[in-house]
Design a protein around this motif. Structure first.
Motif, PDB file in Angstrom:
ATOM      1  N   GLN A 258      -4.300   1.828   0.439  1.00  6.08           N
ATOM      2  CA  GLN A 258      -4.114   2.541  -0.824  1.00  6.08           C
ATOM      3  C   GLN A 258      -4.557   4.004  -0.707  1.00  6.08           C
ATOM      4  OE1 GLN A 258      -6.146   0.125  -3.720  1.00  6.08           O
ATOM      5  NE2 GLN A 258      -4.938  -1.696  -3.209  1.00  6.08           N
ATOM      6  N   PHE A 259      -5.669   4.225   0.013  1.00  2.00           N
ATOM      7  CA  PHE A 259      -6.149   5.597   0.224  1.00  2.00           C
ATOM      8  C   PHE A 259      -5.122   6.412   1.011  1.00  2.00           C
ATOM      9  CE2 PHE A 259      -8.109   8.499   3.304  1.00  2.00           C
ATOM     10  CZ  PHE A 259      -8.649   9.443   2.441  1.00  2.00           C
ATOM     11  N   LEU A 260      -4.620   5.828   2.109  1.00  2.00           N
ATOM     12  CA  LEU A 260      -3.658   6.551   2.947  1.00  2.00           C
ATOM     13  C   LEU A 260      -2.365   6.839   2.188  1.00  2.00           C
ATOM     14  CD1 LEU A 260      -3.959   4.823   6.448  1.00  2.00           C
ATOM     15  CD2 LEU A 260      -4.708   7.114   5.813  1.00  2.00           C
ATOM     16  N   SER A 261      -1.912   5.870   1.403  1.00  2.00           N
ATOM     17  CA  SER A 261      -0.680   6.069   0.642  1.00  2.00           C
ATOM     18  C   SER A 261      -0.812   7.283  -0.278  1.00  2.00           C
ATOM     19  CB  SER A 261      -0.352   4.821  -0.170  1.00  2.00           C
ATOM     20  OG  SER A 261       0.811   5.014  -0.945  1.00  2.00           O
ATOM     21  N   GLY A 262      -1.933   7.365  -1.000  1.00  2.00           N
ATOM     22  CA  GLY A 262      -2.153   8.505  -1.882  1.00  2.00           C
ATOM     23  C   GLY A 262      -2.306   9.811  -1.129  1.00  2.00           C
ATOM     24  N   LYS A 263      -3.014   9.761   0.003  1.00  2.00           N
ATOM     25  CA  LYS A 263      -3.213  10.968   0.805  1.00  2.00           C
ATOM     26  C   LYS A 263      -1.888  11.503   1.334  1.00  2.00           C
ATOM     27  CE  LYS A 263      -5.590  14.062   3.071  1.00  2.00           C
ATOM     28  NZ  LYS A 263      -6.261  15.156   2.338  1.00  2.00           N
ATOM     29  N   LEU A 264      -1.032  10.602   1.812  1.00  2.00           N
ATOM     30  CA  LEU A 264       0.266  11.034   2.334  1.00  2.00           C
ATOM     31  C   LEU A 264       1.149  11.594   1.223  1.00  2.00           C
ATOM     32  CD1 LEU A 264       1.031   8.170   4.900  1.00  2.00           C
ATOM     33  CD2 LEU A 264       0.148  10.468   5.350  1.00  2.00           C
ATOM     34  N   GLN A 265       1.071  10.989   0.032  1.00  2.00           N
ATOM     35  CA  GLN A 265       1.835  11.515  -1.103  1.00  2.00           C
ATOM     36  C   GLN A 265       1.422  12.956  -1.389  1.00  2.00           C
ATOM     37  OE1 GLN A 265       4.377  10.241  -2.511  1.00  2.00           O
ATOM     38  NE2 GLN A 265       4.297   8.022  -2.366  1.00  2.00           N
ATOM     39  N   SER A 266       0.115  13.232  -1.299  1.00  2.00           N
ATOM     40  CA  SER A 266      -0.370  14.591  -1.567  1.00  2.00           C
ATOM     41  C   SER A 266       0.083  15.581  -0.491  1.00  2.00           C
ATOM     42  CB  SER A 266      -1.904  14.591  -1.660  1.00  2.00           C
ATOM     43  OG  SER A 266      -2.488  14.353  -0.388  1.00  2.00           O
ATOM     44  N   GLU A 267       0.480  15.045   0.666  1.00  2.00           N
ATOM     45  CA  GLU A 267       0.999  15.895   1.741  1.00  2.00           C
ATOM     46  C   GLU A 267       2.531  15.922   1.742  1.00  2.00           C
ATOM     47  OE1 GLU A 267      -0.686  17.691   3.875  1.00  2.00           O
ATOM     48  OE2 GLU A 267      -2.735  17.040   3.390  1.00  2.00           O
ATOM     49  N   ASN A 268       3.134  15.489   0.620  1.00  2.00           N
ATOM     50  CA  ASN A 268       4.598  15.446   0.467  1.00  2.00           C
ATOM     51  C   ASN A 268       5.263  14.493   1.459  1.00  2.00           C
ATOM     52  OD1 ASN A 268       4.706  17.372  -1.669  1.00  2.00           O
ATOM     53  ND2 ASN A 268       4.433  19.017  -0.171  1.00  2.00           N
ATOM     54  N   LEU A 269       4.550  13.444   1.806  1.00  2.00           N
ATOM     55  CA  LEU A 269       5.106  12.410   2.674  1.00  2.00           C
ATOM     56  C   LEU A 269       5.271  11.144   1.829  1.00  2.00           C
ATOM     57  CD1 LEU A 269       2.912  13.107   5.838  1.00  2.00           C
ATOM     58  CD2 LEU A 269       5.400  13.389   5.707  1.00  2.00           C
ATOM     59  N   LEU A 298       6.156   3.220   5.574  1.00  2.00           N
ATOM     60  CA  LEU A 298       5.513   2.066   4.951  1.00  2.00           C
ATOM     61  C   LEU A 298       4.094   1.965   5.483  1.00  2.00           C
ATOM     62  CD1 LEU A 298       5.778  -0.533   3.195  1.00  2.00           C
ATOM     63  CD2 LEU A 298       6.388  -1.741   5.296  1.00  2.00           C
ATOM     64  N   VAL A 299       3.116   1.950   4.577  1.00  3.12           N
ATOM     65  CA  VAL A 299       1.712   1.781   4.955  1.00  3.12           C
ATOM     66  C   VAL A 299       1.331   0.342   4.638  1.00  3.12           C
ATOM     67  CG1 VAL A 299      -0.615   2.705   4.743  1.00  3.12           C
ATOM     68  CG2 VAL A 299       1.347   4.167   4.222  1.00  3.12           C
ATOM     69  N   ALA A 300       0.755  -0.362   5.622  1.00  2.00           N
ATOM     70  CA  ALA A 300       0.583  -1.800   5.426  1.00  2.00           C
ATOM     71  C   ALA A 300      -0.645  -2.345   6.150  1.00  2.00           C
ATOM     72  CB  ALA A 300       1.827  -2.541   5.934  1.00  2.00           C
ATOM     73  N   THR A 301      -1.142  -3.474   5.634  1.00  2.00           N
ATOM     74  CA  THR A 301      -2.128  -4.266   6.364  1.00  2.00           C
ATOM     75  C   THR A 301      -1.369  -5.220   7.276  1.00  2.00           C
ATOM     76  OG1 THR A 301      -2.153  -5.876   4.561  1.00  2.00           O
ATOM     77  CG2 THR A 301      -3.851  -4.163   4.526  1.00  2.00           C
ATOM     78  N   ASP A 302      -2.104  -6.077   7.971  1.00  2.00           N
ATOM     79  CA  ASP A 302      -1.453  -6.970   8.939  1.00  2.00           C
ATOM     80  C   ASP A 302      -0.583  -8.038   8.307  1.00  2.00           C
ATOM     81  OD1 ASP A 302      -2.178  -6.049  11.566  1.00  2.00           O
ATOM     82  OD2 ASP A 302      -4.237  -6.521  11.031  1.00  2.00           O
ATOM     83  N   VAL A 303      -0.559  -8.097   6.963  1.00  2.00           N
ATOM     84  CA  VAL A 303       0.355  -9.024   6.312  1.00  2.00           C
ATOM     85  C   VAL A 303       1.790  -8.716   6.721  1.00  2.00           C
ATOM     86  CG1 VAL A 303       0.731  -7.655   4.208  1.00  2.00           C
ATOM     87  CG2 VAL A 303       0.919 -10.128   4.111  1.00  2.00           C
TER      88      VAL A 303
END
Length: 423
Positions: A258-269, A298-303
């Motif tokens: 969740q942290f990475l998803s938000g961080k990448l969004q802030s970097e226009n990714l 796609l940012v994901a856990t091992d699921v």
């Protein structure tokens, strides 16, 4: 090509419609043995066609011995994750589309009412995840006594996820079955062998060696990072490279996802994210956004490390290093599928080096270290202590008889006496 296995014309036609022209190595190995009614323990890398290797013989059995009365499923296929179960279901429907075989899907993450028709009407093949199916068995809503063939797909992953007891209970409920097929990405380790002995009877062991065309060509390398912030900077730089057309980023915890998803969004990714606690409709929506090209990350856990059915993933990036070497192999298997080239990049902090060493031993290769200009690590790679056992000192008198030892001692004492007399 598939006609050589004496498959029904409807199944051969299904293979044609699915675009299957030539059997893969694992299909060539499994089909004759499974169609002969033997129990099978098979290993094959991801993306080499093992789903069809068990769907086709199961479907042929149903066509050879038609159902005489309505009832519960005669073929039960268990998979570790919802995503993989859904993928198997879709391929089973594709391969049997010219037959009257009825297929059902039961997984967690959806409301119980959606399974009512599967539980109350005739189903020939059922694909399910163990947890939800066991709930229905315990509530006496499902009867496994009519199961004739039991298939366990990615059994090693099911063991890793703690499903061993559930599977043994389900196998016990289906104890009148005629055949069992067990598939695993690897047969390494005592766990999967011991598990197979408890489920299978006199199985045929099959391990495919994929042809060059089937084999994934995955370029793998490592970027060393000084800190979590450094890793994030490396990740952003990698994702901004024009060679990245479609990427999956793996993290070990859902909070990190969740942290990475938000961080990448802030970097226009723009990206979608996927983790185990999400409702099924949201998970489906995340995968659909990537499949449809709405986002390419796609940012994901091992699921998502198993059963993620997304074509043309060019890059897998391990933001967090997995703690088990086989999980690393399953993660990178999301790229380089069906003979296409792929890239797997791993970001490694100092505390991860011990796990990197495990991966390199497991895969029998040293992953190349690379740097990005402007983001070079300030610290050198930490050294992993050697696990080599110290050489044992060989005693001088080892191997001598008692008489030889006494004679050697007398000779030594005699020399000592002479030396003392001279002095």
């Amino acid at each position: 090509m598939f006609a050589q296995f004496d498959l029904d014309d409807a199944l051969v036609g299904g293979c044609d419609k699915a675009g299957f022209k030539k059997p893969t190595s694992i299909q060539q190995l499994v089909l004759p043995e499974a169609m002969a009614g033997k129990d099978v323990l098979a290993s094959a890398p991801t993306g080499t066609g093992k789903t069809a290797a068990f769907i086709l013989p199961c479907a042929q059995h149903l066509l050879d011995y038609p159902r005489t009365k309505p009832g519960y499923p005669r073929v039960l296929i268990l998979a570790p994750t919802r995503e993989l179960a859904t993928q198997i279901f879709q391929q089973a429907e594709l391969l049997t589309q010219l037959t009257d075989i009825k297929i059902g899907l039961i997984t967690g993450g959806v409301n119980y009412g959606s399974h009512k028709e599967i539980l109350t009407k005739t189903t020939d093949i059922l694909i399910a995840t163990p947890g939800r199916l066991l709930e229905y068995i315990d509530n006496e809503q499902f009867d496994a006594r009519e199961v004739e063939i039991l298939v366990l797909d990615e059994a090693d992953r099911m063991l890793d996820m703690g499903f061993s007891d559930n599977i043994h209970r389900i196998a016990g409920e289906a104890r009148w079955r005629k055949q069992s097929l067990l598939f695993s990405a690897t047969l390494a380790g005592a766990g999967i062998i011991r598990f197979s002995k408890e489920i299978l009877e006199e199985p045929v062991y099959l391990e495919s060696d994929p042809s060059r065309k089937e084999k994934a060509k995955i370029h793998q390398w490592v970027h060393l990072a000084d800190s979590k912030e450094h890793k994030i900077d490396l990740l952003v730089a990698l994702l901004n490279d024009e060679s990245v057309k479609r990427a999956v980023i793996f993290a070990n915890k859902r909070e990190t996802v969740q942290f990475l998803s938000g961080k990448l969004q802030s970097e226009n990714l723009s990206n979608a994210w996927l983790e185990g606690e999400m409702p099924q409709d949201k998970r489906n929506n995340a995968v659909a956004r990537v499949k449809d090209g709405e986002v390419n990350i796609l940012v994901a856990t091992d699921v998502a490390a198993r059963g993620l059915d997304i074509d043309d993933i060019t890059h897998v990036i391990n933001f967090d290093l997995p703690r088990k070497a086989d999980v690393y192999v399953h993660r990178i298997g999301r790229t380089g599928r069906a003979g296409k080239k792929g890239t797997a990049i791993t970001l490694v902090e100092a505390h991860d080096v011990v796990y990197l060493a495990k991966i390199e031993r497991f895969t029998d290769q040293r992953l190349q270290r690379r740097v990005i200009d402007g983001l070079r690590p300030l610290h050198k790679e930490a050294r992993v202590p050697s696990k080599k056992k110290p050489k044992q000192k060989v005693k001088k008198n080892a191997g001598l008889t008692r008489q030889q030892k006494l004679a050697k001692k007398r000779k030594k004492d005699k020399k000592a006496r002479k030396k003392s007399q001279k002095s």
